[in-house]
Scaffold this active site. Structure first.
Site, PDB file in Angstrom:
ATOM      1  CG  ASP A 200      81.115 108.089 -10.718  1.00 24.40           C
ATOM      2  OD1 ASP A 200      81.748 107.408 -11.533  1.00 24.40           O
ATOM      3  OD2 ASP A 200      81.613 109.063 -10.105  1.00 24.40           O
ATOM      4  CD  GLU A 243      83.535 103.546 -11.196  1.00 23.26           C
ATOM      5  OE1 GLU A 243      84.563 103.642 -11.862  1.00 23.26           O
ATOM      6  OE2 GLU A 243      83.064 104.514 -10.558  1.00 23.26           O
TER       7      GLU A 243
HETATM    8  C1  NOJ Z   1      84.464 106.893 -12.298  1.00 21.50           C
HETATM    9  C2  NOJ Z   1      84.273 107.352 -13.698  1.00 21.50           C
HETATM   10  O1  NOJ Z   1      84.106 106.228 -14.540  1.00 21.50           O
HETATM   11  C3  NOJ Z   1      85.480 108.183 -14.059  1.00 21.50           C
HETATM   12  O2  NOJ Z   1      85.486 108.513 -15.419  1.00 21.50           O
HETATM   13  C4  NOJ Z   1      85.501 109.407 -13.170  1.00 21.50           C
HETATM   14  O3  NOJ Z   1      86.693 110.140 -13.414  1.00 21.50           O
HETATM   15  C5  NOJ Z   1      85.436 109.037 -11.687  1.00 21.50           C
HETATM   16  N1  NOJ Z   1      84.467 108.009 -11.410  1.00 21.50           N
HETATM   17  C6  NOJ Z   1      85.097 110.227 -10.851  1.00 21.50           C
HETATM   18  O4  NOJ Z   1      83.736 110.546 -10.992  1.00 21.50           O
END
Ligand code: NOJ
Length: 547
Positions: A200, A243
């Site tokens: 993440d 991500e």
């Molecule tokens: C990316 C995640 O996909 C999202 O849903 C989240 O709010 C943020 N990171 C913070 O962790």
């Protein structure tokens, strides 16, 4: 030969909480998910990405973790998790899990201890400032829902940094003790059998906040290599799928020379694909693909249409965003969020048009990389715009026309999120049971298309080339791997057409039809004139062998 399982994988993203509720309390759970593994296996999925399922106050859909070593009691126990992974592996399905290490929940015992005692070792687990930082409003990720990136904590007598919501305190990943904690977390889940992690918010892991929002990118890359090394020592075939939504010229260091992330979500292609769909022209997609860096052999793009967040369009200009709005999400007030994205599922954006749904998913399955499907996309599930923030696209899976879409036997008001009840996307007619019975359903199409994708490893492994045609609405590409060549041709426009493909010399006499939006007349002899319906697509194998 390199044995990289993720190159020809089909990923399926699941939020346990909204997938299947076995104990009737209104919240999906591991037992329910385990019961649904045959459905997932039948669809052809080879790897499940589980969104956060850890104990959490659940103020950001589980991305606010308060214990890295456990399962949210609402979803089950560690025992249920192990049983689930075991059953998945029995069916040849790997599991990767979300790794949320940019921040913890403010309810995490580390943060609580850090606030209580300035001399606690946990104090330096987070990022503090005694003085009110000047950049308190810089770098907000959720504009309109988040006020600052630093918040004062009374008990601590200091400001703590938080890139996301104020209840998500940023971990200090420059602290070796925190790094050790994270290694233990990675080691723990690997020991329970996962095949890797979705990392993440990877681009934010290390930020030197005292120095305004100036990132110390080198320390970030060094850290990414460190966790990759640890991961690979513990389990050679485990992957990190990160991500990272940054500009094209910043992407390559995340792959490094094959020593960092194995996979990155392809946000650039995703955003430009939406522009191409809106314009009904191939150019945005072609330009996006051409702009991507050459990645190391073990690197791979993860291609998706929608995920659980907003469809972020931040890499497009205002004018381009307007074009997408006009075509796919006209109501700015209701459908847009954070001044940059669309909080809808994909099917309602194209008014449930089966041709456009299949066109987009056919692109997702054939573009260079590995496809990632968000649960419910295989049905063309809709959204509920009356829900707040990013929740419209997070409603429970629609299994049948029974109460609560067969997701749960709890009273409807007890459900974690309401099911879509009204209109075209209501569970009463849009559900798994219904679509299983209908040979023409999106679900049955998806199953066939996935099967064909797996029979064409060239799309995932191969070198690709864009094939030029005389029609700006056509996106055609060719993928070659070992001795195999496949070609996919997509018509982004509503009008039918015939295009002539200029193929490579030596690409053989024949194109063998593999999949298309309808049965077309077989390609005749050496002519490469390809007929396509509006929003049509065709996949071919080149040469004389079917397989
Ligand atoms: C990316 C995640 O996909 C999202 O849903 C989240 O709010 C943020 N990171 C913070 O962790």
């Amino acid at each position: 030969m390199l044995d990289l399982w993720y190159k020809n994988a089909v990923l399926y993203c699941i939020d346990v909480e909204t997938y299947m509720d076995a104990n009737g309390d209104g919240v999906g759970d591991f037992e329910g998910l385990t019961q649904r593994l045959d459905y997932i296996a039948g669809l052809g999925i080879t790897c499940i990405w589980l969104m956060p399922f850890y104990p959490t106050p659940n103020k950001d859909n589980g991305y606010d973790v308060m214990d890295y070593y456990n399962v949210d009691p609402r979803l089950g126990t560690l025992g249920d998790f192990v049983e689930f992974t075991r059953q998945a592996y029995e069916r040849g399905i790997r599991i990767i899990v979300d790794l949320v290490i940019n921040h913890t929940s403010d309810q995490h015992p580390w943060f609580q201890a850090a606030c209580k005692d300035e001399n606690s070792k946990y104090r330096n687990y987070y990022v503090w400032s005694k003085e009110k930082p000047e950049d308190i409003e810089e770098g907000i990720v959720f504009p309109g829902f988040q006020k600052s990136t630093w918040t004062y904590n009374e008990e601590a007598g200091a400001y703590y940094a938080h890139r996301f919501y104020d209840h998500q305190a940023d971990l200090n990943l420059t602290n070796p003790q925190v790094r050790q904690e994270i290694q233990k977390v990675i080691g723990f889940w690997l020991a329970l059998g996962v095949s890797g992690f979705r990392l993440d918010a990877a681009q934010f892991l290390i930020e030197i906040r005292e120095n305004k929002t100036q990132f110390n990118v080198d320390s970030l890359y060094i850290y990414l290599k460190e966790i990759r090394d640890f991961l690979s020592w513990r389990r050679g075939d485990a992957i990190l799928l990160a991500e990272v939504n940054v500009s094209v010229d910043e992407l390559l260091p995340y792959f490094g020379n094959g020593d960092k992330m194995q996979m990155l979500f392809n946000f650039i292609v995703n955003q430009h694909l939406f522009l191409a769909l809106a314009q009904e022209k191939a150019a945005p997609l072609v330009e996006a693909l051409k702009s991507l860096p050459n990645i190391p052999e073990i690197g791979q793009w993860a291609n998706f249409i929608r995920n659980h967040d907003e469809l972020t369009l931040d890499k497009l200009s205002d004018a381009q965003q307007d074009e997408i709005a006009a075509a796919l999400a006209p109501d700015r007030e209701q459908m847009w969020i954070f001044d940059r994205g669309i909080r809808r599922r994909f099917a309602p954006m194209v008014d449930g048009d089966p041709r456009r749904l299949r066109l987009a998913y056919s692109l997702m399955l054939t573009l260079p990389g590995t496809p990632v499907i968000n649960y419910g996309e295989e049905l063309g599930m809709g959204d509920d715009l009356s829900l707040e923030e990013r929740n419209p696209a997070r409603t429970p899976m629609q299994w049948s026309s029974e109460a609560n879409a067969g997701f749960s036997t709890a009273p409807p008001e007890q459900l974690v999120l309401p099911v879509v009840k009204e209109g075209k996307y209501s569970y009463k007619h849009l559900n798994v049971l219904e679509q299983r019975r209908d040979p023409k359903s999106l679900l049955n199409w998806m199953e066939r298309a996935i099967r064909m994708r797996k029979e064409c490893p060239e799309f995932g492994w191969g070198k690709y080339q864009i094939i030029s045609t005389d029609n700006p609405c056509i996106f055609a590409h060719r993928c070659e791997w070992h001795s195999g060549v496949v070609i996919a041709v997509h018509n982004l426009a509503r009008e039918a057409c015939t295009v002539t493909l200029e193929l490579e010399e030596g690409d053989g006499e024949r194109l063998i039809d593999l999949l298309g939006d309808q049965p077309y007349e077989a390609i005749d002899g050496t002519s490469h004139n390809i007929q396509l319906e509006g929003y049509g697509y065709r996949w071919f194998r080149v040469g004389c062998q079917h397989l």
